[in-house]
Design an enzyme around this catalytic site. Structure first.
Site, PDB file in Angstrom:
ATOM      1  N   GLU A  37     -11.359  -9.302   0.533  1.00 40.56           N
ATOM      2  CA  GLU A  37     -10.363 -10.316   0.596  1.00 40.56           C
ATOM      3  C   GLU A  37      -9.428 -10.269   1.924  1.00 40.56           C
ATOM      4  OE1 GLU A  37      -6.668 -10.171  -1.537  1.00 40.56           O
ATOM      5  OE2 GLU A  37      -6.207 -11.656   0.110  1.00 40.56           O
ATOM      6  N   ASP A  55      -7.460 -15.709  -3.768  1.00 38.79           N
ATOM      7  CA  ASP A  55      -7.802 -14.340  -3.359  1.00 38.79           C
ATOM      8  C   ASP A  55      -9.466 -14.443  -3.272  1.00 38.79           C
ATOM      9  OD1 ASP A  55      -5.437 -13.439  -2.828  1.00 38.79           O
ATOM     10  OD2 ASP A  55      -5.462 -12.147  -4.907  1.00 38.79           O
ATOM     11  N   GLU A  72     -11.129 -16.420  -0.554  1.00 37.49           N
ATOM     12  CA  GLU A  72     -11.077 -15.480   0.985  1.00 37.49           C
ATOM     13  C   GLU A  72     -12.193 -14.216   0.693  1.00 37.49           C
ATOM     14  OE1 GLU A  72      -6.543 -16.076   2.359  1.00 37.49           O
ATOM     15  OE2 GLU A  72      -6.702 -14.387   0.784  1.00 37.49           O
ATOM     16  N   ASP A  78      -9.422 -13.091   4.647  1.00 35.12           N
ATOM     17  CA  ASP A  78      -8.089 -13.718   5.083  1.00 35.12           C
ATOM     18  C   ASP A  78      -8.153 -13.870   6.405  1.00 35.12           C
ATOM     19  OD1 ASP A  78      -5.188 -14.200   4.162  1.00 35.12           O
ATOM     20  OD2 ASP A  78      -5.162 -12.824   6.120  1.00 35.12           O
TER      21      ASP A  78
END
Lengths: 238, 238
Positions: free
Chosen positions: B49, B122, B125, B53
């Site tokens: 994640e 989350d 991502e 991101d």
């Protein structure tokens, strides 16, 4: 702007061969220069810096993900923050020699802007943005392999991690804990004192350290506890 | 985990053809599931994640840089924040249908974790991170062309910008200014009130707006001032 000199520098130092000079003109133009030359309708480096910042974040994240396969997310996040922080990137910018080519306004120049960390950091990210737009992500990666990754590999940044925070987080993995830092000694004259601090977990001393300030001694104590902790974990694995 | 179903979904919905399923197993494993199955030595999605991101940040930054060539850095930064904020990505996650495949711990499941925004954000991502590692940045770009970019193009996010902040920053370009919001009217019964607000710059009314709350009316007033401001600027250019 001496775009030929920038082209030469990128070729000589980084084996990067500029295609579209517009991106670099943008990267090497500070807003103060633009503001003093409004009639020229210049573009300053704020937008390309925004892009370069994101490029750098991704490439560093990727490097950490691929090379530190056991590192928890929190540690990767902290390490990345150290790598891309202003002070660090300002140093990289000067090492690359980019600062000499920046177009600055007179006011900014005379107030020492060319050596200001925030400005140098922005310039470094702007150049990254220009390399990305001009030559692609592989060229950025190649550039970082010369400028940033060797420093990560050498542990240059790890040494800057806050040891107290790292220790707290390391031990907290097994539930909430309480660490106490106790001043256990002072030595030397007033102008050259050394402090000695012990760090305790549930009343047991798990590390000791010395320093010129209580803060430094606490960090040293936390580091010694961390080292002991990691040595134990290494033993457990064998 | 039904990895075949995930593979099918990615192929059917996004024309993405999974190569290495390990990345997706990682992306679809929540830490609560890992913690309840310690003996299996699973990897949860926190690290991937972190990577996803950064991938998202770069691609969105790149999109804004290339498509909004006149947008100042501050506006790009605000718009990006709206695009990648938790609430927004949680929605995208559900639209993609990823939530049904996440491996969750029992405790997290029974407390409604599967519909929690932070968890869905989350997950979105994480899947981006998996696509990036498995199929590369072009596949990520293709995925975003379906899931995110059309919404940017439609102005979906722009409408969410805080108009008061935007107005303040627009006017501040020419030096410090002071905006005042004045309640200038109320109408309707208590349960269905409308408020009317005027925004003043140096005593001059530069915009008015109505709303069901004072806050909403202030936003409407700021928006009308912004619209007037931008119309003036457009006139200046012609």
């Amino acid at each position: 702007m001496d775009i030929q000199a920038i082209k030469q520098l990128l070729a000589d130092k980084f084996d990067l061969h500029m295609q579209n000079q517009n991106h670099y003109v943008e990267a090497f133009t500070h807003s103060s220069y633009k503001n003093e030359n409004r009639r020229k309708h210049l573009v300053d480096n704020e937008r390309i810096e925004f892009l370069g910042d994101a490029v750098l974040d991704l490439q560093v994240s990727r490097y950490l993900y691929l090379h530190y396969t056991d590192m928890p997310e929190g540690d990767m996040s902290r390490l990345r923050a150290l790598i891309v922080r202003e002070e660090s990137l300002a140093k990289r910018c000067k090492e690359c020699g980019f600062d000499q080519f920046l177009r600055l306004g007179h006011g900014e120049e005379s107030s020492g802007g060319r050596t200001r960390e925030s400005l140098l950091c922005d310039l470094f990210e702007s150049v990254l943005g220009a390399i990305y737009l001009d030559l692609g992500i592989d060229a950025v990666e190649h550039f970082l392999e010369i400028t940033i990754y060797p420093k990560i590999k050498s542990g240059y940044f790890n040494r800057q991690v806050d040891a107290k925070t790292a220790l707290q987080e390391e031990l907290q993995k097994n539930g909430n804990i309480q660490l106490d830092y106790q001043l256990i000694g002072e030595e030397g004259p007033a102008h050259d004192k050394r402090f000695k601090v012990a760090v305790e977990l549930d009343g047991d001393i798990i590390g000791e350290g010395k320093g010129r300030s209580k803060k430094a001694a606490e960090q040293a104590a936390a580091q010694s506890a961390l080292d002991a902790q990691r040595a134990n974990q290494a033993d457990d694995k064998h």
